[in-house]
Motif scaffolding. Sequence first.
Motif, PDB file in Angstrom:
ATOM      1  N   GLN A 168       0.824  -1.210   0.000  1.00 19.60           N
ATOM      2  CA  GLN A 168       0.000   0.000   0.000  1.00 19.60           C
ATOM      3  C   GLN A 168       0.857   1.260   0.000  1.00 19.60           C
ATOM      4  O   GLN A 168       0.615   2.195  -0.782  1.00 19.60           O
ATOM      5  CB  GLN A 168      -0.910  -0.016   1.225  1.00 19.60           C
ATOM      6  N   SER A 169       1.862   1.303   0.851  1.00 19.47           N
ATOM      7  CA  SER A 169       2.715   2.487   0.940  1.00 19.47           C
ATOM      8  C   SER A 169       3.534   2.686  -0.337  1.00 19.47           C
ATOM      9  O   SER A 169       3.780   3.820  -0.747  1.00 19.47           O
ATOM     10  CB  SER A 169       3.650   2.370   2.146  1.00 19.47           C
ATOM     11  N   SER A 170       3.960   1.596  -0.959  1.00 20.82           N
ATOM     12  CA  SER A 170       4.716   1.697  -2.211  1.00 20.82           C
ATOM     13  C   SER A 170       3.854   2.310  -3.305  1.00 20.82           C
ATOM     14  O   SER A 170       4.317   3.154  -4.077  1.00 20.82           O
ATOM     15  CB  SER A 170       5.213   0.312  -2.642  1.00 20.82           C
ATOM     16  N   VAL A 171       2.597   1.891  -3.369  1.00 22.10           N
ATOM     17  CA  VAL A 171       1.687   2.429  -4.392  1.00 22.10           C
ATOM     18  C   VAL A 171       1.411   3.912  -4.125  1.00 22.10           C
ATOM     19  O   VAL A 171       1.491   4.740  -5.047  1.00 22.10           O
ATOM     20  CB  VAL A 171       0.367   1.637  -4.407  1.00 22.10           C
ATOM     21  N   MET A 172       1.090   4.252  -2.883  1.00 15.62           N
ATOM     22  CA  MET A 172       0.761   5.643  -2.571  1.00 15.62           C
ATOM     23  C   MET A 172       1.962   6.554  -2.791  1.00 15.62           C
ATOM     24  O   MET A 172       1.812   7.702  -3.241  1.00 15.62           O
ATOM     25  CB  MET A 172       0.277   5.738  -1.126  1.00 15.62           C
ATOM     26  N   SER A 173       3.158   6.095  -2.464  1.00 13.13           N
ATOM     27  CA  SER A 173       4.360   6.893  -2.722  1.00 13.13           C
ATOM     28  C   SER A 173       4.607   7.015  -4.212  1.00 13.13           C
ATOM     29  O   SER A 173       5.035   8.065  -4.694  1.00 13.13           O
ATOM     30  CB  SER A 173       5.570   6.252  -2.039  1.00 13.13           C
ATOM     31  N   GLY A 174       4.353   5.926  -4.945  1.00 16.64           N
ATOM     32  CA  GLY A 174       4.554   5.952  -6.387  1.00 16.64           C
ATOM     33  C   GLY A 174       3.647   6.941  -7.095  1.00 16.64           C
ATOM     34  O   GLY A 174       4.066   7.608  -8.038  1.00 16.64           O
ATOM     35  N   VAL A 175       2.414   7.054  -6.638  1.00  9.38           N
ATOM     36  CA  VAL A 175       1.470   7.987  -7.271  1.00  9.38           C
ATOM     37  C   VAL A 175       2.009   9.410  -7.249  1.00  9.38           C
ATOM     38  O   VAL A 175       1.844  10.176  -8.198  1.00  9.38           O
ATOM     39  CB  VAL A 175       0.102   7.916  -6.569  1.00  9.38           C
ATOM     40  N   ARG A 176       2.696   9.768  -6.171  1.00  8.05           N
ATOM     41  CA  ARG A 176       3.200  11.138  -6.005  1.00  8.05           C
ATOM     42  C   ARG A 176       4.681  11.270  -6.357  1.00  8.05           C
ATOM     43  O   ARG A 176       5.265  12.336  -6.163  1.00  8.05           O
ATOM     44  CB  ARG A 176       2.995  11.592  -4.565  1.00  8.05           C
ATOM     45  N   ALA A 177       5.278  10.216  -6.868  1.00 14.05           N
ATOM     46  CA  ALA A 177       6.726  10.236  -7.096  1.00 14.05           C
ATOM     47  C   ALA A 177       7.146  11.333  -8.064  1.00 14.05           C
ATOM     48  O   ALA A 177       8.158  12.015  -7.856  1.00 14.05           O
ATOM     49  CB  ALA A 177       7.191   8.872  -7.621  1.00 14.05           C
ATOM     50  N   ILE A 178       6.397  11.525  -9.129  1.00  7.49           N
ATOM     51  CA  ILE A 178       6.723  12.556 -10.119  1.00  7.49           C
ATOM     52  C   ILE A 178       6.011  13.862  -9.790  1.00  7.49           C
ATOM     53  O   ILE A 178       6.648  14.920  -9.688  1.00  7.49           O
ATOM     54  CB  ILE A 178       6.352  12.099 -11.537  1.00  7.49           C
ATOM     55  N   SER A 179       4.695  13.809  -9.608  1.00 11.79           N
ATOM     56  CA  SER A 179       3.919  15.033  -9.377  1.00 11.79           C
ATOM     57  C   SER A 179       4.329  15.737  -8.092  1.00 11.79           C
ATOM     58  O   SER A 179       4.208  16.962  -7.986  1.00 11.79           O
ATOM     59  CB  SER A 179       2.417  14.700  -9.341  1.00 11.79           C
ATOM     60  N   GLY A 180       4.825  15.003  -7.100  1.00  9.28           N
ATOM     61  CA  GLY A 180       5.232  15.614  -5.849  1.00  9.28           C
ATOM     62  C   GLY A 180       6.680  16.063  -5.825  1.00  9.28           C
ATOM     63  O   GLY A 180       7.131  16.629  -4.823  1.00  9.28           O
ATOM     64  N   ASN A 181       7.420  15.822  -6.900  1.00  2.00           N
ATOM     65  CA  ASN A 181       8.835  16.204  -6.959  1.00  2.00           C
ATOM     66  C   ASN A 181       9.153  16.916  -8.274  1.00  2.00           C
ATOM     67  O   ASN A 181      10.225  16.715  -8.852  1.00  2.00           O
ATOM     68  CB  ASN A 181       9.719  14.957  -6.820  1.00  2.00           C
ATOM     69  N   LEU A 182       8.226  17.760  -8.723  1.00  2.00           N
ATOM     70  CA  LEU A 182       8.405  18.430 -10.007  1.00  2.00           C
ATOM     71  C   LEU A 182       9.625  19.349 -10.012  1.00  2.00           C
ATOM     72  O   LEU A 182      10.290  19.493 -11.038  1.00  2.00           O
ATOM     73  CB  LEU A 182       7.144  19.229 -10.360  1.00  2.00           C
ATOM     74  N   GLY A 183       9.911  19.979  -8.881  1.00  2.00           N
ATOM     75  CA  GLY A 183      11.088  20.847  -8.825  1.00  2.00           C
ATOM     76  C   GLY A 183      12.357  20.078  -9.134  1.00  2.00           C
ATOM     77  O   GLY A 183      13.213  20.546  -9.897  1.00  2.00           O
ATOM     78  N   LEU A 184      12.482  18.911  -8.553  1.00  2.00           N
ATOM     79  CA  LEU A 184      13.651  18.063  -8.789  1.00  2.00           C
ATOM     80  C   LEU A 184      13.678  17.551 -10.226  1.00  2.00           C
ATOM     81  O   LEU A 184      14.727  17.547 -10.881  1.00  2.00           O
ATOM     82  CB  LEU A 184      13.626  16.886  -7.811  1.00  2.00           C
ATOM     83  N   VAL A 185      12.515  17.151 -10.732  1.00  2.00           N
ATOM     84  CA  VAL A 185      12.429  16.615 -12.090  1.00  2.00           C
ATOM     85  C   VAL A 185      12.810  17.669 -13.123  1.00  2.00           C
ATOM     86  O   VAL A 185      13.508  17.376 -14.103  1.00  2.00           O
ATOM     87  CB  VAL A 185      10.998  16.084 -12.356  1.00  2.00           C
ATOM     88  N   ARG A 186      12.368  18.899 -12.910  1.00  2.00           N
ATOM     89  CA  ARG A 186      12.621  19.955 -13.894  1.00  2.00           C
ATOM     90  C   ARG A 186      14.009  20.566 -13.760  1.00  2.00           C
ATOM     91  O   ARG A 186      14.525  21.135 -14.713  1.00  2.00           O
ATOM     92  CB  ARG A 186      11.556  21.050 -13.750  1.00  2.00           C
ATOM     93  N   ALA A 187      14.621  20.435 -12.592  1.00  2.00           N
ATOM     94  CA  ALA A 187      15.917  21.082 -12.372  1.00  2.00           C
ATOM     95  C   ALA A 187      17.091  20.199 -12.783  1.00  2.00           C
ATOM     96  O   ALA A 187      18.132  20.723 -13.200  1.00  2.00           O
ATOM     97  CB  ALA A 187      16.061  21.477 -10.903  1.00  2.00           C
ATOM     98  N   LEU A 188      16.944  18.894 -12.655  1.00  2.00           N
ATOM     99  CA  LEU A 188      18.079  17.998 -12.874  1.00  2.00           C
ATOM    100  C   LEU A 188      17.755  16.971 -13.951  1.00  2.00           C
ATOM    101  O   LEU A 188      16.602  16.576 -14.135  1.00  2.00           O
ATOM    102  CB  LEU A 188      18.441  17.278 -11.570  1.00  2.00           C
ATOM    103  N   HIS A 189      18.808  16.524 -14.624  1.00  2.00           N
ATOM    104  CA  HIS A 189      18.654  15.480 -15.635  1.00  2.00           C
ATOM    105  C   HIS A 189      19.081  14.142 -15.035  1.00  2.00           C
ATOM    106  O   HIS A 189      20.232  13.968 -14.641  1.00  2.00           O
ATOM    107  CB  HIS A 189      19.504  15.787 -16.876  1.00  2.00           C
TER     108      HIS A 189
END
Length: 309
Positions: A123-144
Motif C-alpha cells: 500500500q505504501s509503495s503504491v501511494m508513494s509511487g502515485v506522487r513520485a513525479i507530481s510531488g517532486n516536479l522541482g527536482l524533475v525539472r531542475a536535474l537530468h
Amino acid sequence: MSETTHDGGVAVSAPPSPDEGLTAAQLAAKYGLAVSGARPSLRDYVRQLWGRRHFILAFSQAKLTAQYSQAKLGQLWQVATPLLNAAVYFFIFGVILNAGKGMSRDVYIPFLVTGVFVFTFTQSSVMSGVRAISGNLGLVRALHFPRASLPVSFALQQLQQLLYSMVVLFLVAIAFGSYPSASWALIVPVLVLQFCFNTGLALIFARAGAKTPDLAQLMPFVMRTWMYASGVMFSIPVFLADRPQWLSTVLQWNPAAVYMDLMRFALIDEYGGQYLPDHVWAIAVGWAVLFAVGGFVYFWKAEERYGRG
C-alpha cells in the motif's frame, strides 16, 4: 554569383547555403543534434538507472529519516503505525466479527499482524509511487536523471521501513509460539519477490499520477477495497468455504494475498500449506516478473514527458 547594378557597378550576391532545402530533421542528422530530453533506448535507460544507484539509495534513506522527523517518537512510528492498525483490526474483526474462525488466537494474532505489515508494504509503495513525479516536479525539472529513480527509491524506502518492522513481527510470532525454524529462510525470497512487484506497481502509478495528480485522492479508496479483498483480516479459504470455489481461488491468486500467505506460511508454525493456493510460488514469481518488467517498460515509454506541461 554577380550582377550589374544600374550605375554600372558589380554586386556580388552570397552563394547559396549548403543547408538550403533541408528539413529540420535532416539538419539535425547532418550536425549530430538530438532532441533535448529525448527518451534513451531501453538498454541505455537501464544503464543510466544503474549509474544512479547510489543516489536512489541515499534518496530513499533521506526520505525515510525525514518522514517522522517532526514527531517526538521519531522512527518508532515506523513500527507503531502498522502495529496500532493491527490492534484496531483485531478488536473489530477478531473480537467483534470473529473473522478468525477456524484459527486459535495464538495463530490468528500473528496471522493478522503479518497481513497488516505485509499489505502496508504494498500500500505504501503504491501511494508513494502515485506522487513520485507530481510531488517532486522541482527536482524533475531542475536535474537530468532517469525519472524511474524516484518511484524505485520510494519502493526501496518502504522496503527499509518494513525491515525495521520485521523485528516486531518476529517478536509477535515468537510470543504466540512460532519459534525460528528453517521455514523462516523463506522470508528472504518472499520479500524480494514482493519488492519487485511493488516497484513495478509504483512505476505504473508514478506515470499515471504524473498525468493525473488527482489519482492520489482516489487511491486510498482503491487500496482499502484491495485490502478487504486480500484476506488481511481473515483466511480466504476458511471464510469463503461455503461460497463458490472460483471466488476463493480468484481472491487467493491476487498478488497481495499471495505474498501475505507466503509470509504467514514462513513465519507461523500452524499456518500450513492447506491455506495456500496451488502453485503459489509460481504465481508469486509470475506476478513479480510481470509487474517489474511491464511497469518498468510502461514508465520508460513516457520518460520524455515527465515534468513538462
